[in-house]
Design a protein around this motif. Structure first.
Motif, short mmCIF file in Angstrom:
data_model
loop_
_atom_site.label_atom_id
_atom_site.label_comp_id
_atom_site.label_asym_id
_atom_site.label_seq_id
_atom_site.Cartn_x
_atom_site.Cartn_y
_atom_site.Cartn_z
N LEU A 86 9.13 -3.24 -7.14
CA LEU A 86 7.97 -2.44 -7.51
C LEU A 86 7.91 -1.18 -6.67
O LEU A 86 8.22 -1.19 -5.48
N TYR A 87 7.50 -0.09 -7.33
CA TYR A 87 7.28 1.17 -6.64
C TYR A 87 5.77 1.32 -6.42
O TYR A 87 4.99 1.25 -7.37
N VAL A 88 5.38 1.49 -5.18
CA VAL A 88 3.96 1.56 -4.82
C VAL A 88 3.69 2.92 -4.19
O VAL A 88 4.32 3.28 -3.19
N ARG A 89 2.77 3.69 -4.75
CA ARG A 89 2.47 5.01 -4.22
C ARG A 89 0.99 5.15 -3.88
O ARG A 89 0.19 4.28 -4.19
N ASN A 90 0.68 6.26 -3.20
CA ASN A 90 -0.68 6.58 -2.77
C ASN A 90 -1.14 5.68 -1.62
O ASN A 90 -2.33 5.41 -1.46
N LEU A 91 -0.20 5.24 -0.81
CA LEU A 91 -0.55 4.45 0.37
C LEU A 91 -0.99 5.37 1.51
O LEU A 91 -0.66 6.56 1.53
N MET A 92 -1.71 4.82 2.45
CA MET A 92 -2.03 5.55 3.66
C MET A 92 -0.76 5.59 4.53
O MET A 92 0.01 4.63 4.56
N ILE A 93 -0.56 6.70 5.22
CA ILE A 93 0.61 6.80 6.09
C ILE A 93 0.57 5.72 7.17
O ILE A 93 1.60 5.20 7.60
N SER A 94 -0.64 5.36 7.58
CA SER A 94 -0.79 4.38 8.65
C SER A 94 -0.53 2.94 8.20
O SER A 94 -0.35 2.04 9.02
N MET A 135 -1.84 -5.96 -8.82
CA MET A 135 -2.04 -5.04 -7.69
C MET A 135 -2.29 -3.59 -8.09
O MET A 135 -2.80 -2.82 -7.28
N ASN A 136 -1.93 -3.20 -9.29
CA ASN A 136 -2.14 -1.81 -9.69
C ASN A 136 -3.63 -1.46 -9.65
O ASN A 136 -4.45 -2.12 -10.28
N GLY A 137 -3.98 -0.43 -8.89
CA GLY A 137 -5.37 -0.01 -8.75
C GLY A 137 -6.11 -0.66 -7.60
O GLY A 137 -7.25 -0.29 -7.30
N LYS A 138 -5.48 -1.63 -6.94
CA LYS A 138 -6.12 -2.28 -5.80
C LYS A 138 -6.16 -1.34 -4.60
O LYS A 138 -5.42 -0.36 -4.52
N CYS A 139 -7.04 -1.66 -3.64
CA CYS A 139 -7.16 -0.86 -2.43
C CYS A 139 -6.45 -1.55 -1.26
O CYS A 139 -6.61 -2.76 -1.06
N ILE A 140 -5.64 -0.77 -0.54
CA ILE A 140 -5.02 -1.23 0.70
C ILE A 140 -5.36 -0.22 1.78
O ILE A 140 -5.05 0.97 1.64
N ASP A 141 -6.03 -0.67 2.80
CA ASP A 141 -6.47 0.20 3.90
C ASP A 141 -7.28 1.39 3.40
O ASP A 141 -7.16 2.52 3.89
N GLY A 142 -8.07 1.15 2.36
CA GLY A 142 -8.97 2.18 1.85
C GLY A 142 -8.36 3.11 0.82
O GLY A 142 -9.05 4.00 0.31
N ALA A 143 -7.10 2.93 0.47
CA ALA A 143 -6.44 3.79 -0.53
C ALA A 143 -6.18 3.01 -1.81
O ALA A 143 -5.69 1.88 -1.77
#
Length: 470
Positions: free
Chosen positions: A238-246, A291-299
């Motif tokens: 899976l390709y996951v984008r729009n993550l926080m750098i942290s 997982m699509n559209g879910k939030c991880i670390d606020g993103a």
């Protein structure tokens, strides 16, 4: 083929030139039953062929042909390309002088025929010492728009582009890696057709057009790489984008394992995107839906199936036969929004096509020498003002890439060992300071070289291949 067509239209000169002759073209038309017309700087053979009923072939049936000898024409070219299948349309680009422009487009009736043409005719020796290039041709409907104010939202950009150009279908905007409330300073604008995109580009390309008081940059977006359905059915990444750098790889793995513990094999994160590898495809597909559209670390993340790309072929084609990467079967994944050379903070695109349908120029700068006459005016420039196609070595590409991303230059560390027969073998470790604190602290290929130059080149190639998708 009437008299007007033979003489040419719209400023194109007569067909008869050099080895080409009217009789040969007429004989080809008589033999095949195809029509031939010349207009707008191109000569069309077929489109449709005799007896064709229904709509034209779907997207993916056309190939781009480059490096055609300028004195070669349809009577020689068509029989060669008929070996791969039935030609729907052959379009040869023409000069005013009557010579061809060195490239053409061949549309087949099926995608399979187009793929066969690429396999059997790419690098085909069309004449002694003359090799043509054949690759897939896609009607690009997407423009890259750069230098957009970062505070502008998708809706504002969409409304503005609809005001200044026609045929706008959608706008793709990506949030900044460091501030999700802002965009990255660029957008991709999708048009209803290639023609609409071309007209928009022609209007915007002079460089003086402004949006919100800013002079924008306009170019073709890199066409989205097409992957056959059979290959995509095997993808379990899976390709996951729009993550926080942290966000860490451990966090991503934990989040994707929640729906089924132990389903994730490994995670590879680069800046604000990542590749999540699963043991089973079924789990990958299920996780994508969950997982699509879910939030991880606020993103809020976006999740899609990754598209496999053979980077070995990509790099070999780009370097035109120079030293190949460290793996004989190096497969990674690429996704469209990370693939444009003007995408700030992302790896530059290394061309895999012959600058296809969007430009008749060859993919690399011609490598030869010219006489340097006394009195020739020289202008001092920086290497960083050049385009990436001016560089043939991976070492230069890596330095150029780091500079374009405002990173410190790559650091090379040389190591050696001795082979069983006593040879000194060399390998470089490369550290990119800007990403050294991220998910990968250094880059080192898994092959050793006998010369210093090869070791450095291989290490640079390896680093470019692993910095992210092209």
């Amino acid at each position: 083929m009437n008299e007007e067509n033979i003489d040419g239209t719209n400023g194109c000169s007569k067909v008869r030139t050099g080895t080409q002759n009217e009789a040969a073209l007429l004989a080809l038309m008589e033999k095949t039953g195809y029509n031939m017309v010349q207009e707008n700087g191109q000569r069309k053979f077929g489109g449709p062929p005799p007896g064709w009923e229904g709509p034209p072939p779907p997207r993916g049936c056309e190939v781009f042909v480059g490096k055609i000898p300028r004195d070669m024409y349809e009577d020689e070219l068509v029989p060669v390309f008929e070996r791969a299948g039935k030609i729907y349309e052959f379009r040869l680009m023409m000069e005013f002088s009557g010579e061809n422009r060195g490239y053409a487009f061949v549309m087949y009736t099926t995608k399979e025929e187009a793929q066969l043409a690429i396999r059997i005719l790419n690098n085909y020796e069309i004449r002694p010492g003359k090799f043509i290039g054949v690759c897939v041709s896609l009607d690009n409907c997407r423009l890259f728009i750069g230098a957009i104010p970062k505070e502008k939202k998708k809706e504002e950009i969409l409304d503005e582009m609809k005001k200044v150009t026609e045929g706008v279908v959608d706008v793709i905007v990506y949030p900044s890696a460091t501030d999700k409330t802002k965009n990255r300073g660029f957008a991709f604008v999708e048009y209803e057709s290639h023609r609409a995109a071309a007209m928009a580009r022609r209007k915007l390309i002079p460089g003086t057009f402004q949006l919100w008081g800013h002079t924008i940059q306009v170019d073709w977006a890199d066409p989205e790489k097409e992957v056959d359905e059979e290959t995509m059915q095997r993808v379990k990444v899976l390709y996951v984008r729009n993550l926080m750098i942290s966000t860490t790889e451990e966090t991503i793995k934990a989040e994707f394992n929640k729906f089924k513990p132990g389903a994730v094999e490994r995670v590879k994160k680069l800046r604000d995107y990542a590749f999540v590898h699963f043991f089973n495809r079924e789990d990958a597909v299920a996780a994508m839906s969950v997982m699509n559209g879910k939030c991880i670390d606020g993103a809020s993340i976006e999740v899609t199936l990754a598209k496999p790309v053979n980077k070995e072929n990509t790099w070999r084609q780009h370097l035109n036969g120079q030293i190949s990467p460290n793996s004989e079967n190096l497969i990674v994944f690429a996704n469209k929004e990370e693939s444009h050379p003007k995408t700030l903070g992302k790896p530059p695109t290394l061309p895999t096509r012959l600058n296809g349908q969007h430009s008749p120029s060859p993919p690399e700068v011609e490598r030869c020498t010219y006489p340097f006459f006394p009195g020739t005016k020289l202008t001092p420039i920086s290497m960083y003002s050049l385009k990436s196609n001016h560089f043939n070595s991976a070492v230069m590409h890596l330095d150029y890439y780091c500079n374009k991303n405002n990173w410190a230059p790559p650091e090379y560390y040389l190591y050696s060992t001795t082979s069983q027969d006593g040879k000194v073998l060399l390998v470089y470790k490369i550290i990119i300071p800007a990403v050294a604190n991220g998910s990968q602290s250094y880059f080192m290929p898994d092959k050793l070289c006998t010369t210093l130059e090869d070791a450095k080149e291989l290490a640079a190639q390896f680093t470019l291949l692993h910095l992210g998708p092209f």
